[in-house]
Design an enzyme around this catalytic site. Structure first.
Site, PDB file in Angstrom:
ATOM      1  NE  ARG A  45      38.550  37.204  39.612  1.00 47.01           N
ATOM      2  CZ  ARG A  45      38.409  38.459  39.982  1.00 47.01           C
ATOM      3  NH1 ARG A  45      39.478  39.238  40.164  1.00 47.01           N
ATOM      4  NH2 ARG A  45      37.241  38.995  40.168  1.00 47.01           N
ATOM      5  N   GLY A  46      37.831  38.159  36.281  1.00 37.66           N
ATOM      6  CA  GLY A  46      37.355  39.539  36.287  1.00 37.66           C
ATOM      7  C   GLY A  46      37.181  39.962  34.833  1.00 37.66           C
ATOM      8  CD  GLN A 193      35.729  34.872  42.927  1.00 34.87           C
ATOM      9  OE1 GLN A 193      35.082  34.538  43.917  1.00 34.87           O
ATOM     10  NE2 GLN A 193      35.478  34.386  41.727  1.00 34.87           N
ATOM     11  CG  ASP A 234      31.255  39.310  35.129  1.00 39.67           C
ATOM     12  OD1 ASP A 234      30.965  39.599  36.315  1.00 39.67           O
ATOM     13  OD2 ASP A 234      32.359  38.865  34.784  1.00 39.67           O
ATOM     14  CG  ASN A 244      29.123  41.518  39.613  1.00 39.08           C
ATOM     15  OD1 ASN A 244      30.138  41.491  38.910  1.00 39.08           O
ATOM     16  ND2 ASN A 244      29.186  41.743  40.918  1.00 39.08           N
ATOM     17  CE  LYS A 245      32.060  35.415  40.692  1.00 41.33           C
ATOM     18  NZ  LYS A 245      32.072  34.234  39.793  1.00 41.33           N
TER      19      LYS A 245
HETATM   20  O1  MRU Z   1      34.234  34.684  38.232  1.00 40.57           O
HETATM   21  P1  MRU Z   1      34.997  35.977  38.266  1.00 40.57           P
HETATM   22  O2  MRU Z   1      35.919  36.102  39.428  1.00 40.57           O
HETATM   23  O3  MRU Z   1      35.660  36.268  36.939  1.00 40.57           O
HETATM   24  O4  MRU Z   1      33.866  37.071  38.469  1.00 40.57           O
HETATM   25  C1  MRU Z   1      34.228  38.425  38.495  1.00 40.57           C
HETATM   26  C2  MRU Z   1      33.112  39.343  38.805  1.00 40.57           C
HETATM   27  O5  MRU Z   1      31.973  38.952  38.958  1.00 40.57           O
HETATM   28  C3  MRU Z   1      33.446  40.806  38.836  1.00 40.57           C
HETATM   29  O6  MRU Z   1      32.636  41.478  39.748  1.00 40.57           O
HETATM   30  C4  MRU Z   1      33.226  41.389  37.430  1.00 40.57           C
HETATM   31  O7  MRU Z   1      33.938  40.654  36.487  1.00 40.57           O
HETATM   32  C5  MRU Z   1      33.616  42.800  37.352  1.00 40.57           C
HETATM   33  S1  MRU Z   1      35.359  43.017  37.430  1.00 40.57           S
HETATM   34  C6  MRU Z   1      35.748  44.631  37.189  1.00 40.57           C
END
Ligand code: MRU
Length: 346
Positions: A45-46, A193, A234, A244-245
Site C-alpha cells: 500500500r502507499g 498504518q 495519493d 491523502n489518508k
Molecule cells: O490506504 P493506504 O495505506 O494506501 O494510504 C496511504 C496514504 O494515504 C499515504 O499517505 C500516501 O499514499 C502517500 S505514500 C508516500
C-alpha cells in the site's frame, strides 16, 4: 532489511505490510492476479509502492501469456484488473499508462522479448521512485528546523514507496543532516498504518518518536508540543487540493487554527493535472469491518452501520507548501504548479 518490493528469480517479492510490525513476512507474486490481490488486500500500500507493484503486475501478465493466447486481449484484461484494485492513488494509473505506452511501442517484438522489455520498464519505475524520494527529501529538508517536533499521518515512508519515503523522506533527510527532530506518529485508524508501519520504520532509522491516537493531535498542537505537520498524498489536483489518508483533512484544519505549517510531499506522478480541483478525486470506500474491528478484534456491535472512506481531500488553501522532486511550491498553486506540469494533460 530487504526492499519494500523487488524482482527476484522470476517473481515479485514484497514485504506483507498487513503483518507488520509483529511479523516480517515476504509475499511472492508470480502473476498479474497475485499482484492485483496484493494491492487490493493491502499486502502492499502507499501510492508510489502501488504504482511500482502494478508495473510489475503488467510485466508478469505479458511474461505469462501462453503460446496461442490473444496477447492484446490478455494485456487489456490485465490492465483493467490492476486498474480496478484501488481508485484513489494517481500513481497506479500513471504506472499503467506508462506500461501501456511501452507495450504499444514494442508490440511487434516476439512475446518473450516484449515481456522482458516490460520487466525492464517496471524495474526503471522502481529505481526512479527511490531516486525521486531522495530528491523530495533534499528539496524539503530545510522546511524542518533543528529541534523541531513534526506530526505525520499514515505511512509515507520507505514502505509506501520503493524506499526512503516522501513525508518521512523529508524528516529523514533533515535527521541525516544532524538536526534534532522528534516525530509524533498518528496511529491512523482504521488500519493503523501509523502505529504499525511508521513507528516500525522510525524505530529502525533511530529517529525519536512518540505514538499518539488520532484524537490527540489538536491538544498537542495547542500545548506547543507539535510544531508542524508533514504528510504524503495519493492524488493532487492542478489547483493544489491533495487527497491523502482519512484524517489528513482534520489535521490541516487543526494546523491552520493553531497557526502551524502544513506540508504535503509527493512525487510528480501523484499529480493529476487533468483534475481542476480535489472534488474530482475518486475516494475509495473500504469494507465496514475495518472500522468495526481493531486488527482482528471486534470492538463494536457486529452490524453497526459504518462509513469507511479511506481518504479525504485537503483544500489547497490549507497547505503551506507542496514538496516534490522539483522543489517546493507555495500558494497560489494554480499558478505555481504550472512549471511542474510541463505539457502533461493528466
Ligand atoms: O490506504 P493506504 O495505506 O494506501 O494510504 C496511504 C496514504 O494515504 C499515504 O499517505 C500516501 O499514499 C502517500 S505514500 C508516500
Amino acid at each position: 532489511m530487504r526492499p519494500t518490493i523487488e524482482w527476484t528469480d522470476g517473481k515479485v517479492v514484497m514485504i506483507d505490510q498487513r503483518k507488520l510490525p509483529l511479523e516480517e513476512v515476504y509475499t511472492e507474486c508470480r502473476s498479474a492476479e497475485d499482484v492485483a490481490r496484493a494491492i487490493e488486500t493491502m499486502v502492499i500500500r502507499g501510492a508510489p509502492a502501488i504504482g511500482v507493484a502494478a508495473a510489475y503486475g503488467v510485466a508478469l501478465g505479458v511474461i505469462n501469456v501462453a503460446p496461442g493466447e490473444d496477447l492484446e486481449r490478455e494485456f487489456d484484461r490485465v490492465i483493467q484488473r490492476l486498474a480496478g484494485t484501488r481508485p484513489t492513488a494517481r500513481n497506479l494509473f500513471w504506472a499503467l499508462e506508462r506500461m501501456t505506452g511501452v507495450f504499444r511501442e514494442n508490440r511487434l517484438l516476439p512475446c518473450g522479448a516484449l515481456g522482458l522489455r516490460l520487466l525492464r520498464e517496471a524495474q526503471s519505475i522502481e529505481t526512479e521512485d527511490l531516486e525521486t524520494n531522495r530528491q523530495i527529501g533534499a528539496s524539503g529538508k530545510d522546511l524542518i528546523e533543528d529541534g523541531d517536533s513534526v506530526l505525520t499521518h499514515c505511512n509515507a515512508g520507505g514502505l509506501a514507496t520503493a524506499g526512503y519515503g516522501t513525508a518521512i523522506g523529508i524528516i529523514r533527510a533533515a535527521f541525516e543532516e544532524g538536526k534534532k527532530i522528534h516525530v509524533f506518529v498518528d496511529e491512523t485508524r482504521p488500519l493503523l498504518q501509523g502505529a504499525r508501519l511508521t513507528a516500525w520504520e522510525l524505530d529502525k532509522l533511530g529517529i525519536p518518536m512518540t505514538l499518539i491516537s488520532d484524537n490527540m493531535a489538536g491538544w498537542l498542537m495547542k500545548s506547543g508540543e507539535i510544531r508542524r505537520v508533514v504528510t504524503g498524498a495519493d492524488r493532487i489536483a492542478r489547483n493544489g487540493d491533495a487527497a491523502n489518508k482519512i484524517g489528513t483533512y482534520s489535521l490541516a484544519v487543526l494546523a491552520r487554527h493553531h497557526g502551524l505549517p502544513f506540508y504535503v510531499a509527493a512525487p510528480l506522478n501523484t499529480f493529476d493535472f487533468g483534475l481542476r480541483t480535489g472534488a474530482e478525486i475518486p475516494i475509495e470506500e473500504r469494507p465496514a469491518d475495518e472500522v468495526r474491528r481493531a486488527g482482528s478484534c471486534p470492538i463494536t456491535l457486529p452490524d453497526v452501520p459504518v462509513r469507511n472512506p479511506a481518504f479525504d481531500v485537503v483544500p489547497a488553501k490549507l497547505i503551506t507548501a507542496i514538496v516534490s522532486e522539483k522543489g517546493i511550491a507555495r500558494p497560489p498553486y494554480g499558478k505555481n504548479l504550472k512549471p511542474w506540469r510541463g505539457n502533461r494533460t493528466g
